[in-house]
Scaffold this active site. Structure first.
Site, PDB file in Angstrom:
ATOM      1  CG  ASP A  32      51.989  33.137  15.849  1.00 51.13           C
ATOM      2  OD1 ASP A  32      51.384  33.278  14.767  1.00 51.13           O
ATOM      3  OD2 ASP A  32      51.484  32.571  16.841  1.00 51.13           O
ATOM      4  N   GLY A  35      49.082  37.648  10.687  1.00 46.31           N
ATOM      5  CA  GLY A  35      47.667  37.753  10.306  1.00 46.31           C
ATOM      6  C   GLY A  35      46.919  38.719  11.213  1.00 46.31           C
ATOM      7  NE  ARG A  36      47.323  36.254  16.155  1.00 43.43           N
ATOM      8  CZ  ARG A  36      48.142  35.693  17.027  1.00 43.43           C
ATOM      9  NH1 ARG A  36      47.972  35.932  18.313  1.00 43.43           N
ATOM     10  NH2 ARG A  36      49.112  34.905  16.642  1.00 43.43           N
ATOM     11  NE  ARG A  45      46.001  34.763   7.192  1.00 47.08           N
ATOM     12  CZ  ARG A  45      46.330  34.567   8.461  1.00 47.08           C
ATOM     13  NH1 ARG A  45      45.603  35.097   9.422  1.00 47.08           N
ATOM     14  NH2 ARG A  45      47.353  33.810   8.772  1.00 47.08           N
ATOM     15  CG  HIS A  49      52.261  36.612   5.565  1.00 46.85           C
ATOM     16  ND1 HIS A  49      52.397  36.122   6.838  1.00 46.85           N
ATOM     17  CD2 HIS A  49      51.163  36.002   5.048  1.00 46.85           C
ATOM     18  CE1 HIS A  49      51.423  35.243   7.078  1.00 46.85           C
ATOM     19  NE2 HIS A  49      50.661  35.165   6.010  1.00 46.85           N
ATOM     20  CB  SER A  77      54.752  24.824   9.695  1.00 44.39           C
ATOM     21  OG  SER A  77      53.386  25.013   9.386  1.00 44.39           O
ATOM     22  NE  ARG A  83      48.813  29.639   7.821  1.00 49.56           N
ATOM     23  CZ  ARG A  83      49.215  30.629   8.605  1.00 49.56           C
ATOM     24  NH1 ARG A  83      49.388  31.830   8.118  1.00 49.56           N
ATOM     25  NH2 ARG A  83      49.424  30.424   9.879  1.00 49.56           N
ATOM     26  CG  LEU A 143      73.627  35.421  11.756  1.00 55.52           C
ATOM     27  CD1 LEU A 143      73.398  34.923  13.192  1.00 55.52           C
ATOM     28  CD2 LEU A 143      72.735  36.637  11.510  1.00 55.52           C
ATOM     29  NE  ARG A 206      49.620  27.107  19.264  1.00 57.23           N
ATOM     30  CZ  ARG A 206      48.840  28.167  19.388  1.00 57.23           C
ATOM     31  NH1 ARG A 206      48.082  28.328  20.446  1.00 57.23           N
ATOM     32  NH2 ARG A 206      48.824  29.098  18.436  1.00 57.23           N
ATOM     33  CD  GLU A 219      66.311  28.946  30.269  1.00 56.70           C
ATOM     34  OE1 GLU A 219      65.286  29.523  30.663  1.00 56.70           O
ATOM     35  OE2 GLU A 219      66.851  28.016  30.901  1.00 56.70           O
TER      36      GLU A 219
HETATM   37  C1  FPP Z   1      52.807  33.387  11.300  1.00 57.12           C
HETATM   38  O1  FPP Z   1      51.826  34.367  11.325  1.00 57.12           O
HETATM   39  C2  FPP Z   1      53.764  33.642  10.239  1.00 57.12           C
HETATM   40  C3  FPP Z   1      53.937  32.878   9.120  1.00 57.12           C
HETATM   41  C4  FPP Z   1      53.151  31.649   8.872  1.00 57.12           C
HETATM   42  C5  FPP Z   1      54.885  33.206   8.064  1.00 57.12           C
HETATM   43  C6  FPP Z   1      56.146  33.899   8.438  1.00 57.12           C
HETATM   44  C7  FPP Z   1      56.647  34.624   7.259  1.00 57.12           C
HETATM   45  C8  FPP Z   1      57.254  35.828   7.258  1.00 57.12           C
HETATM   46  C9  FPP Z   1      57.640  36.518   8.468  1.00 57.12           C
HETATM   47  C10 FPP Z   1      57.552  36.574   5.998  1.00 57.12           C
HETATM   48  C11 FPP Z   1      58.576  36.068   5.082  1.00 57.12           C
HETATM   49  C12 FPP Z   1      59.734  35.415   5.707  1.00 57.12           C
HETATM   50  C13 FPP Z   1      60.920  35.295   5.099  1.00 57.12           C
HETATM   51  C14 FPP Z   1      61.993  34.532   5.737  1.00 57.12           C
HETATM   52  C15 FPP Z   1      61.167  35.927   3.805  1.00 57.12           C
HETATM   53  P1  FPP Z   1      50.298  33.966  11.161  1.00 57.12           P
HETATM   54  O2  FPP Z   1      49.947  34.179   9.721  1.00 57.12           O
HETATM   55  O3  FPP Z   1      50.070  32.583  11.640  1.00 57.12           O
HETATM   56  O4  FPP Z   1      49.625  35.029  12.080  1.00 57.12           O
HETATM   57  P2  FPP Z   1      48.260  34.883  12.900  1.00 57.12           P
HETATM   58  O5  FPP Z   1      48.484  33.785  13.909  1.00 57.12           O
HETATM   59  O6  FPP Z   1      48.111  36.217  13.538  1.00 57.12           O
HETATM   60  O7  FPP Z   1      47.183  34.578  11.909  1.00 57.12           O
END
Ligand code: FPP
Length: 257
Positions: A32, A35-36, A45, A49, A77, A83, A143, A206, A219
């Site tokens: 998580d 975006g921030r 954003r 990623h 998700s 989005r 792994l 969360r 944990e």
């Molecule tokens: C949450 O950050 C992150 C995601 C919804 C996407 C996760 C994806 C990656 C790490 C990149 C690609 C992954 C793979 C496996 C190739 P957010 O956008 O919700 O951040 P925010 O809460 O700060 O807005």
């Protein structure tokens, strides 16, 4: 810290992880804060990623070095489909790019990749990439990297309940025979241990509909770091924190008995 002092700190922490007791067999991560991370840098954003993809690489290498057997990453998700279209497309393109770039190294380093979720919602090109990485790495065992994509735990549980209802209706199962094992056998995680450690980055506290059944005794470790800045060092710190805890699974500790 300079890159070389970061590397030294990571090596030192890895030594501590290896000598510090039980290494979690299964680490799950809610990635998580992309975006921030981007907003702090006045970037769109998708840049967050993209940097998050580098963190995935780091953490896979860290998990291999530490001897973690299963690493589960919540990459997309069910709710993320809502989005903006451009962000969904950017995330799907990144998944394809990640696979294209990493498949050889993952295969060489003994990583088995599995992609779990409602994959029928993926575009044909993304699905083809998923099938490629799964088949190229199917025989690996150092792994297992579980990428949860188009996944939501409640929907997973609903599917399991439907499957049980069908089995009851068909006379293959009685309501009295339904137990935790019967439920677990109908989940996407049926052939892996429950996570020992759940890490969530960016300070949020969360579960966000991730592995609700499987996290019952896991944990939880919250890292303040945004996902793109999460690396080997942070993973090892989380494992060290886990190693200092006492897991009781609802029972009293031997000292307290
Ligand atoms: C949450 O950050 C992150 C995601 C919804 C996407 C996760 C994806 C990656 C790490 C990149 C690609 C992954 C793979 C496996 C190739 P957010 O956008 O919700 O951040 P925010 O809460 O700060 O807005």
């Amino acid at each position: 810290m300079s890159p070389s002092s970061h590397a030294a700190a990571a090596t030192d922490l890895l030594e501590q992880v290896r000598s510090g007791g039980h290494v979690p067999r299964h680490v799950a991560i809610i990635m998580d804060g992309n975006g921030r991370w981007a907003r702090e840098r006045l970037l769109p954003r998708p840049f967050g990623h993209r940097s998050g993809m580098k963190a995935v690489r780091e953490v896979v290498q860290g998990a291999l070095a530490a001897g973690v057997a299963h690493l589960s990453l919540f990459a997309f998700s069910n709710e993320n489909w809502q989005r903006p279209h451009a962000e969904v497309s950017a995330l799907m393109a990144l998944l394809e790019e990640y696979i294209a770039r990493e498949v050889d190294e993952l295969a060489d380093r003994g990583v088995r990749v599995r992609v779990l979720g409602e994959l029928d919602r993926l575009a044909p090109s993304a699905l083809a990439a998923v099938q490629l990485v799964e088949s190229r790495t199917a025989h690996n065992g150092a792994l297992t990297l579980n990428l949860f994509i188009s996944y939501g735990a409640r929907r997973e549980l609903v599917s399991a309940m439907r499957a049980m209802a069908r089995d009851v209706a068909a006379g293959r199962l009685t309501p009295e025979a339904i137990d935790e094992g019967e439920v677990g056998r109908r989940l996407l995680t049926r052939d892996m241990p429950d996570p020992d450690l759940l890490i969530r980055t960016s300070g949020e506290q969360r579960i966000s509909n991730f592995l609700l059944w499987q996290l019952a005794y896991t944990e939880i470790y919250i890292s303040p770091v945004f996902w793109p800045d999460f690396g080997r060092e942070e993973l090892f710190e989380a494992i060290r924190d886990y190693q200092r805890r006492e897991r009781r699974f609802g029972k009293v500790s031997p000292q307290g008995a």
